[in-house]
Design an enzyme around this catalytic site. Structure first.
Site, mmCIF file in Angstrom:
data_model
loop_
_atom_site.group_PDB
_atom_site.id
_atom_site.type_symbol
_atom_site.label_atom_id
_atom_site.label_comp_id
_atom_site.label_asym_id
_atom_site.label_seq_id
_atom_site.Cartn_x
_atom_site.Cartn_y
_atom_site.Cartn_z
ATOM 1 N N GLU A 293 -10.664 -60.544 -6.059
ATOM 2 C CA GLU A 293 -9.780 -61.658 -5.719
ATOM 3 C C GLU A 293 -9.966 -62.811 -6.694
ATOM 4 O OE1 GLU A 293 -7.035 -63.592 -4.701
ATOM 5 O OE2 GLU A 293 -7.324 -62.236 -3.007
ATOM 6 N N ASP A 297 -7.213 -64.296 -9.388
ATOM 7 C CA ASP A 297 -6.744 -65.683 -9.301
ATOM 8 C C ASP A 297 -6.865 -66.407 -10.634
ATOM 9 O OD1 ASP A 297 -6.197 -65.256 -6.663
ATOM 10 O OD2 ASP A 297 -7.872 -66.422 -5.873
ATOM 11 N N SER A 512 -1.959 -62.298 -2.681
ATOM 12 C CA SER A 512 -3.060 -62.860 -3.451
ATOM 13 C C SER A 512 -2.706 -62.943 -4.924
ATOM 14 C CB SER A 512 -4.309 -61.977 -3.306
ATOM 15 O OG SER A 512 -4.904 -62.147 -2.056
ATOM 16 N N ASP A 554 17.645 -65.425 -5.860
ATOM 17 C CA ASP A 554 17.734 -65.004 -4.465
ATOM 18 C C ASP A 554 17.445 -63.512 -4.358
ATOM 19 O OD1 ASP A 554 18.160 -65.066 -1.780
ATOM 20 O OD2 ASP A 554 20.346 -65.255 -1.892
ATOM 21 N N ILE A 555 16.494 -63.152 -3.515
ATOM 22 C CA ILE A 555 16.130 -61.747 -3.308
ATOM 23 C C ILE A 555 16.824 -61.275 -2.038
ATOM 24 C CG2 ILE A 555 14.248 -60.094 -3.111
ATOM 25 C CD1 ILE A 555 14.294 -61.802 -5.705
ATOM 26 N N GLY A 573 20.294 -66.110 0.670
ATOM 27 C CA GLY A 573 19.707 -67.371 1.093
ATOM 28 C C GLY A 573 18.254 -67.193 1.499
ATOM 29 N N ASP A 575 15.006 -66.333 3.561
ATOM 30 C CA ASP A 575 14.653 -65.345 4.588
ATOM 31 C C ASP A 575 13.140 -65.337 4.766
ATOM 32 O OD1 ASP A 575 13.443 -63.211 2.733
ATOM 33 O OD2 ASP A 575 15.468 -63.391 1.909
#
Length: 593
Positions: A293, A297, A512, A554-555, A573, A575
């Site tokens: 992690e 990062d 993550s 937009d996905i 839009g 979601d």
């Protein structure tokens, strides 16, 4: 005979002491699922009681925050100083006096009290026996059924009734959360030892040309191509900085970072990051101690933002904890330790990403709201806070939708969608996930609606549009709180990230990955503003949901199952799986300048 001075002082102390009242329950919880009471806590085990005094003027701080974060307000970008924030959250003198008297009445002198800069938190370390007397309760050792992590906790505590107005909460008492990294499952693959060669481009849904290899392996170059930041060169590196938070003894490895840079950002080779140690945090550079992690990062956030200076905050105070008479401390809730530290600093990074969280319901509501108020203070000071939205879809922290329990911890065991915290705090930007090119929602992207926080005004239009026009009437009725703060706010690529971990290349995924990479682009936006003599962005959401909407891709495909359901769908839009969508850095830059 004249009475002695000590005797007179004692009599006067009794005469002028505040009226005492009987104990009254301050907070009661049901122990979350899988926590097992294994017996009474050792009476001499030391607990760090953190006492929160009411922030008497927090509503005024919130007003300031929204004004300086609204791009259409005359005060936009006029962030508050550390001292101004502390003045707004300082407790009323009556509360300070009452709590001081209560502590003194239990034999705790001023010298044993550690106070926050604003004096709104007091920490005292006391043995269990004294804590039980102060809180009229019994502490027990609780063990988690899955991995045997142990904590010393109680399911209720009381305070004298007259003290309820002066103490907002005391923890760790009823806090059973288990902070975890979101997904971040690293996997080696022989085919991934060498970086995939760039191949002929493929046209994405947002019109950007991206190497075809990015469909299976995400690199810094892929993200800059996909999100329209290829040609941007940071210039305000003496003013701007970015930070990542690390918990659970995760160490960010310098050698892994150099391999990553050599592989993906050659210009950054031999550059590094600062490490700030908080509350016993660690950053062990033994290769076998590197954390997947932490490596993820720092590598992607710093790789995108290079040469912007970076900091890795490593905060201790995390499980596993084995209670015995030799253990001096038990504090497995690290967010407040981190907040205590950063709020006390005069200068802060402009962008901070966190890839950790927990189910909202495992955190007492009073505590969640108080931590969220701490994030508001950082926003008011000009810090952009980004949090992973989680990796269980609409369900609990279990990434496998088939094994999610999705039941409430309020004793009713009712089936509900389970939002995550701190992503559900309305003062942070929650980042969901996508995959592939053209982008679709990744099937583990966390999203939903808070049960603790009401929907903020900045979300009203976008979320209402989803609920009334995109979600078929009656869908999942009773499984979520439609009036709650909705998550995520935005999203980004969240799987197949190529990192170096313990000396080897491989792939990793989870929100993550999306949070630190999104933070890298926010840092570039802050660089653009600082380069033009403008203040940093600070709290992002009021900007994103107004002027920023047009600068997102937009996905509209994909879903994230959970709780035995298909979960919500990505739609036109906003979601509750991809939020507003993924960023177009070029458009956002034009908007913020």
């Amino acid at each position: 005979m004249l009475a002695s001075a000590p005797y007179l002082l004692a009599v006067l102390g009794i005469a002028f002491a505040a009226p005492q009242s009987a104990p009254k329950i301050k907070e009661r919880v049901h122990a979350p699922r899988d926590w097992i009471n294994v017996g009474a806590a050792p009476t001499n085990h030391v607990v760090p009681l953190r006492i929160a005094l009411p922030q008497s003027n927090f509503q005024e701080l919130e007003r300031h925050l929204y004004e300086i974060s609204d791009p259409d307000h005359a005060r936009y970008g006029d962030h508050l100083t550390k001292e101004e924030v502390e003045e707004l959250v300082a407790p009323h003198p009556d509360s300070v006096h009452a709590v001081n008297e209560w502590l003194a009445g239990h034999g705790i002198p001023e010298g044993d009290c550690v106070r926050s800069p604003a004096k709104d938190w007091i920490t005292v370390h006391v043995p269990v026996a004294k804590a039980e007397a102060m809180l009229d309760t019994k502490f027990h050792v609780w063990k988690h059924a899955k991995d045997e992590d142990s904590v010393v906790r109680t399911t209720s505590y009381s305070l004298p009734e007259h003290m309820h107005a002066h103490i907002e909460l005391i923890q760790p008492t009823t806090l059973f959360n288990r902070i975890t990294g979101h997904r971040a499952t690293f996997r080696f693959s022989g085919a991934q030892e060498e970086a995939p060669a760039a191949t002929s481009g493929t046209i994405t849904a947002n019109g950007q040309e991206v190497d075809a290899s990015c469909n299976t392996t995400i690199t810094v170059s892929c993200l800059k191509q996909l999100y329209n930041a290829v040609d941007y060169v940071p210039a305000a590196t003496k003013k701007n900085s970015i930070a990542l938070t690390g918990y659970l003894n995760q160490s960010a490895n310098f050698a892994d970072l150099q391999q990553f840079y050599a592989d993906q950002v050659p210009a950054a080779v031999n550059s590094t990051f600062n490490v700030t140690f908080i509350n016993g945090g660690v950053n062990n550079q033994t290769l076998s101690a590197a954390g997947a992690e932490a490596d993820l990062d720092v590598q992607f956030a710093l790789g995108i933002a290079f040469p912007t200076p970076g900091t890795f905050y490593t905060t201790g105070g995390s499980p596993p904890f084995i209670p015995d008479i030799d253990t001096p401390d038990d504090d497995n809730e690290p967010y407040t330790a981190w907040l205590d530290f950063v709020l006390a600093q005069k200068t802060l990074p402009q962008t901070i990403s966190t890839s950790y969280g927990d189910d909202e319901q495992t955190v007492p509501e009073s505590f969640a709201k108080r931590v969220c108020a701490g994030f508001a203070q950082l926003g008011a000071r000009g810090v952009s806070l980004l949090f992973s939205s989680g990796d269980g879809g609409v369900g609990d922290g279990d990434p496998d939708p088939e094994t999610q329990t999705c039941q409430t911890n309020d004793g009713r065991n009712v089936t509900k969608f389970i939002p995550g915290f701190p992503a559900s705090c309305p003062f942070v930007t929650a980042v969901g996930g996508t995959i592939h090119i053209p982008e679709v929602a990744v099937d583990f992207s966390g999203g939903g609606f808070s049960n603790y926080f009401a929907r903020p005004l900045y979300q009203e239009f976008a979320v209402t549009e989803f609920l009334t026009k995109q979600l078929p009437k009656g869908t999942y009725e009773g499984l979520f709180n439609p009036a709650g703060r909705a998550i995520p706010d935005v999203s980004g690529q969240a799987d197949n990230f190529r990192i170096f971990f313990r000396g080897r290349a491989g792939l990793i995924g989870g929100t993550s990955a999306s949070s630190p990479s999104f933070a890298g682009f926010v840092s570039l936006l802050n660089d653009a503003r600082l380069s033009h003599g403008l203040p940093p962005l600070g709290f992002l959401n009021p900007l994103l949901y107004t002027r920023g909407v047009s600068a997102f891709n937009d996905i509209t495909s994909g879903n994230a199952p959970g709780c035995g359901t298909p979960g919500f769908n990505a739609t036109v839009g906003w979601d509750p799986i991809t939020g507003l969508g993924t960023p177009d850095f070029g458009k956002l830059k034009d908007i913020v300048l």
